[in-house]
Motif scaffolding. Structure first.
Motif, mmCIF file in Angstrom:
data_model
loop_
_atom_site.group_PDB
_atom_site.id
_atom_site.type_symbol
_atom_site.label_atom_id
_atom_site.label_comp_id
_atom_site.label_asym_id
_atom_site.label_seq_id
_atom_site.Cartn_x
_atom_site.Cartn_y
_atom_site.Cartn_z
ATOM 1 N N LYS A 71 11.636 -31.745 -27.008
ATOM 2 C CA LYS A 71 12.072 -30.620 -26.180
ATOM 3 C C LYS A 71 11.042 -30.419 -25.086
ATOM 4 N N PRO A 72 11.264 -31.061 -23.943
ATOM 5 C CA PRO A 72 10.292 -30.890 -22.849
ATOM 6 C C PRO A 72 10.363 -29.468 -22.284
ATOM 7 N N GLY A 73 9.336 -29.063 -21.611
ATOM 8 C CA GLY A 73 9.306 -27.713 -21.031
ATOM 9 C C GLY A 73 10.374 -27.538 -19.966
ATOM 10 N N LYS A 74 10.717 -28.599 -19.308
ATOM 11 C CA LYS A 74 11.696 -28.552 -18.237
ATOM 12 C C LYS A 74 12.765 -29.604 -18.522
ATOM 13 N N ALA A 103 16.802 -31.186 -24.008
ATOM 14 C CA ALA A 103 16.187 -31.848 -25.162
ATOM 15 C C ALA A 103 16.824 -33.232 -25.351
#
Length: 187
Positions: A31-34, A37
């Motif tokens: 789950k990247p910050g931007k 997912a």
């Protein structure tokens, strides 16, 4: 065919992709910050053993392959086929030696194995971690042959050759690791 979400993947689960039948070796939810997912997977081809790295969007649907595992007893060899008996139904099944692969080196009559079936095709075999086999041919051992680490070749009852310590003789029964093909101990 049932479908499974990439969020529900588990190690060992079978998936049917256009490239063939695969099992999940490992997976990781990211789950990247931007951005959205995704799921990073490592898949192993059941037939060829090739490993494939794939990335899927979270909640993407894949075809789940149900691989049935049946415990069977090896009865005898019939030409290029091995004959197994299902332990619950007593049905006999003829399996090509190509479907069993290297596991045939450790099978002797009367042994049990777990055959992996997808639809009506054998896609793999699970053997015990170690098997007991008799040595049919090796150089004789002598008193004092206790040198640590010294090895000699020995031919086993199934026809394979393994390296054994010098003190092991013809007729002895030994335990062999089916995953590595190495000598473990004398029985």
């Amino acid at each position: 065919m049932s479908q499974v979400s990439t969020n529900d993947l588990k190690n060992g689960m079978g998936v049917d992709l256009p490239e063939g039948l695969f099992t999940v070796v490992e997976f990781q939810h990211v789950k990247p910050g931007k951005g959205g997912a995704f799921v990073r997977t490592k898949l192993k081809n059941v037939r060829t053993g090739a490993v494939l790295d794939r990335t899927y969007r979270a909640d993407e649907k894949l075809e789940q392959a149900i691989i049935d595992k049946r415990e069977m007893q090896y009865l005898y060899r019939d030409g290029q086929q091995y004959v197994f008996m299902d332990n619950t139904t007593y049905d006999q099944l003829h399996v090509d030696d190509a479907a069993l692969g290297a596991s045939t080196r450790y099978l002797k009559e009367g042994d049990s194995a777990v055959l992996q079936m997808y639809r009506s095709e054998i896609v793999g075999v699970d053997l015990p971690a170690a098997v007991e086999l008799a040595i049919t041919d090796t150089e004789p051992g002598f008193a004092g042959d206790r040198v640590s680490g010294a090895r000699k070749p020995a031919t086993l009852e199934t026809g394979i050759t393994v390296q054994v310590p010098l003190f092991v003789n013809s007729g002895d029964r030994i335990r062999v690791d089916t995953r590595t093909g190495e000598y473990l101990t004398r029985v």
